[in-house]
Design a protein around this motif. Structure first.
Motif, PDB file in Angstrom:
ATOM      1  N   ILE A   1       0.812  -1.218   0.000  1.00 26.93           N
ATOM      2  CA  ILE A   1       0.000   0.000   0.000  1.00 26.93           C
ATOM      3  C   ILE A   1       0.847   1.271   0.000  1.00 26.93           C
ATOM      4  CG2 ILE A   1      -0.273   0.275   2.506  1.00 26.93           C
ATOM      5  CD1 ILE A   1      -3.321   0.829   1.784  1.00 26.93           C
ATOM      6  N   PHE A   2       2.106   1.190   0.410  1.00 28.12           N
ATOM      7  CA  PHE A   2       2.964   2.379   0.438  1.00 28.12           C
ATOM      8  C   PHE A   2       3.661   2.568  -0.908  1.00 28.12           C
ATOM      9  CE2 PHE A   2       3.327   0.895   5.011  1.00 28.12           C
ATOM     10  CZ  PHE A   2       2.337   1.742   5.463  1.00 28.12           C
ATOM     11  N   SER A   3       3.790   3.826  -1.318  1.00 31.38           N
ATOM     12  CA  SER A   3       4.418   4.108  -2.612  1.00 31.38           C
ATOM     13  C   SER A   3       5.862   3.607  -2.660  1.00 31.38           C
ATOM     14  CB  SER A   3       4.369   5.603  -2.908  1.00 31.38           C
ATOM     15  OG  SER A   3       5.081   6.334  -1.925  1.00 31.38           O
ATOM     16  N   ASN A   4       6.515   3.555  -1.503  1.00 27.50           N
ATOM     17  CA  ASN A   4       7.892   3.057  -1.441  1.00 27.50           C
ATOM     18  C   ASN A   4       7.992   1.608  -1.898  1.00 27.50           C
ATOM     19  OD1 ASN A   4       7.249   5.106   0.601  1.00 27.50           O
ATOM     20  ND2 ASN A   4       9.436   5.070   1.050  1.00 27.50           N
ATOM     21  N   GLU A   5       6.861   0.875  -1.823  1.00 34.20           N
ATOM     22  CA  GLU A   5       6.858  -0.541  -2.195  1.00 34.20           C
ATOM     23  C   GLU A   5       6.508  -0.758  -3.670  1.00 34.20           C
ATOM     24  OE1 GLU A   5       5.235  -2.672   1.773  1.00 34.20           O
ATOM     25  OE2 GLU A   5       3.974  -1.062   1.002  1.00 34.20           O
ATOM     26  N   GLU A   6       6.169   0.294  -4.365  1.00 34.81           N
ATOM     27  CA  GLU A   6       5.806   0.187  -5.786  1.00 34.81           C
ATOM     28  C   GLU A   6       7.073   0.239  -6.630  1.00 34.81           C
ATOM     29  OE1 GLU A   6       2.613   2.179  -8.937  1.00 34.81           O
ATOM     30  OE2 GLU A   6       2.699   2.908  -6.866  1.00 34.81           O
ATOM     31  N   THR A   7       7.874  -0.787  -6.480  1.00 33.56           N
ATOM     32  CA  THR A   7       9.194  -0.819  -7.117  1.00 33.56           C
ATOM     33  C   THR A   7       9.270  -1.796  -8.275  1.00 33.56           C
ATOM     34  OG1 THR A   7       9.959  -2.519  -5.577  1.00 33.56           O
ATOM     35  CG2 THR A   7      10.329  -0.206  -4.949  1.00 33.56           C
ATOM     36  N   PHE A   8       8.192  -2.524  -8.558  1.00 32.77           N
ATOM     37  CA  PHE A   8       8.240  -3.584  -9.557  1.00 32.77           C
ATOM     38  C   PHE A   8       6.953  -3.603 -10.380  1.00 32.77           C
ATOM     39  CE2 PHE A   8       6.224  -5.370  -5.808  1.00 32.77           C
ATOM     40  CZ  PHE A   8       5.145  -6.067  -6.337  1.00 32.77           C
ATOM     41  N   ASP A   9       6.989  -4.383 -11.445  1.00 32.14           N
ATOM     42  CA  ASP A   9       5.791  -4.627 -12.249  1.00 32.14           C
ATOM     43  C   ASP A   9       5.871  -6.062 -12.761  1.00 32.14           C
ATOM     44  OD1 ASP A   9       3.385  -4.224 -13.520  1.00 32.14           O
ATOM     45  OD2 ASP A   9       4.092  -2.648 -14.860  1.00 32.14           O
ATOM     46  N   PHE A  10       4.763  -6.548 -13.332  1.00 25.84           N
ATOM     47  CA  PHE A  10       4.708  -7.925 -13.821  1.00 25.84           C
ATOM     48  C   PHE A  10       3.629  -8.020 -14.892  1.00 25.84           C
ATOM     49  CE2 PHE A  10       1.578  -7.459 -10.537  1.00 25.84           C
ATOM     50  CZ  PHE A  10       0.528  -8.288 -10.870  1.00 25.84           C
ATOM     51  N   VAL A  11       3.685  -9.061 -15.683  1.00 26.09           N
ATOM     52  CA  VAL A  11       2.664  -9.321 -16.696  1.00 26.09           C
ATOM     53  C   VAL A  11       1.574 -10.155 -16.047  1.00 26.09           C
ATOM     54  CG1 VAL A  11       2.145 -10.370 -18.919  1.00 26.09           C
ATOM     55  CG2 VAL A  11       4.336  -9.205 -18.558  1.00 26.09           C
ATOM     56  N   LEU A  12       0.369  -9.608 -15.982  1.00 23.55           N
ATOM     57  CA  LEU A  12      -0.727 -10.296 -15.300  1.00 23.55           C
ATOM     58  C   LEU A  12      -1.181 -11.525 -16.080  1.00 23.55           C
ATOM     59  CD1 LEU A  12      -2.811 -10.349 -12.986  1.00 23.55           C
ATOM     60  CD2 LEU A  12      -4.250  -8.845 -14.377  1.00 23.55           C
ATOM     61  N   ASN A  13      -1.481 -11.345 -17.356  1.00 23.65           N
ATOM     62  CA  ASN A  13      -1.888 -12.461 -18.214  1.00 23.65           C
ATOM     63  C   ASN A  13      -1.812 -12.008 -19.673  1.00 23.65           C
ATOM     64  OD1 ASN A  13      -4.422 -11.091 -18.823  1.00 23.65           O
ATOM     65  ND2 ASN A  13      -5.111 -11.751 -16.786  1.00 23.65           N
TER      66      ASN A  13
END
Length: 250
Positions: free
Chosen positions: A76-88
């Motif tokens: 929930i914290f912006s500091n943790e928004e460090t990655f991304d992924f392909v959902l499907n």
């Protein structure tokens, strides 16, 4: 047709009272024949809870709200928004720039323990000969960081989490709705898989309950970080009556 509303904290918006001794009570709303298993809430549900539900389940539809806050806890914290992924394969949204791209499987492994106990709960319920068992889509994330932030700062759970991460409480910022929504969608994929694996139905919510950005519409927000309000709960019960009881759940 009668239904019993059960499960974790997201069932409270549907009229389930978490306090007191465990008991079956009618929920008063526009749909007749709706009951809730009240009380016995200690932050989770044990076998004794599901066994109690099973005793009252015969020829009734048992509706389960399972977990549902995974996209907030730890992300929930912006500091943790460090990655991304392909959902499907159907996910057409571009990956976030300057983020670490991780395999989806890593997140599946992360979220899978939050579904631990669900298969056993379903097995217990089946012994009660319910007419149906319905696993509900959990409420979508809220999109307004300014609305959420005061509740974050007054929640010991989240302030302790921020302290563990070394985040100054005065500089807290909320991760983007797009990020939390993608994580929420992954959790729903896991719930769908659990439903299929255990021979029960999964029910998604009407598009009308979504905001233009895909989160939960603001009129359905409870005054906290994660939960929906009674208006949402009433809409879910009507959706159950209009859809599930007419054979519309998958």
């Amino acid at each position: 047709m009668e239904m019993i509303i059960t499960g974790h904290s997201h069932c409270f918006c549907m009229g389930v009272n978490p306090s007191g001794a465990m008991r079956l009570e009618a929920i008063q709303n526009d749909v007749p024949g709706v009951y809730g298993v009240m009380g016995a809430w200690n932050g989770s549900r044990d076998d004794a809870y599901w066994e109690f539900v099973a005793k009252h389940a015969k020829n009734r539809c048992v509706v389960i709200s399972w977990a549902g806050n995974q996209h907030n806890s730890g992300f929930i914290f912006s500091n943790e928004e460090t990655f991304d992924f392909v959902l499907n394969a159907k996910d057409c949204n571009p990956l976030m720039v300057n983020k670490t791209i991780i395999p989806k499987r890593v997140l599946v492994e992360h979220f899978q323990p939050s579904l631990g106990g669900l298969a056993k709960a379903i097995a217990i319920l089946k012994k009660g000969s319910p007419r149906d068992i319905i696993l509900l889509e959990t409420p979508r994330p809220k999109g307004d960081g300014d609305f959420i932030l005061p509740f974050i700062k007054s929640s010991k759970h989240f302030t302790d989490l921020a302290a563990q991460l070394g985040i100054d409480i005065d500089s807290l910022a909320i991760s983007s709705l797009a990020f939390r929504l993608k994580l929420w969608k992954l959790v729903q994929e896991l719930l769908v898989s659990e439903a299929k694996a255990n021979g029960v139905k999964y029910l998604s919510m009407p598009v009308a309950l979504q905001s233009d950005l895909g989160g939960l519409r603001k009129e359905f927000w409870a005054n906290d970080v994660t939960h929906a309000n009674a208006n949402f709960g009433n809409a879910v019960i009507k959706h159950l009556a209009n859809t599930v009881f007419k054979g519309g759940a998958s």
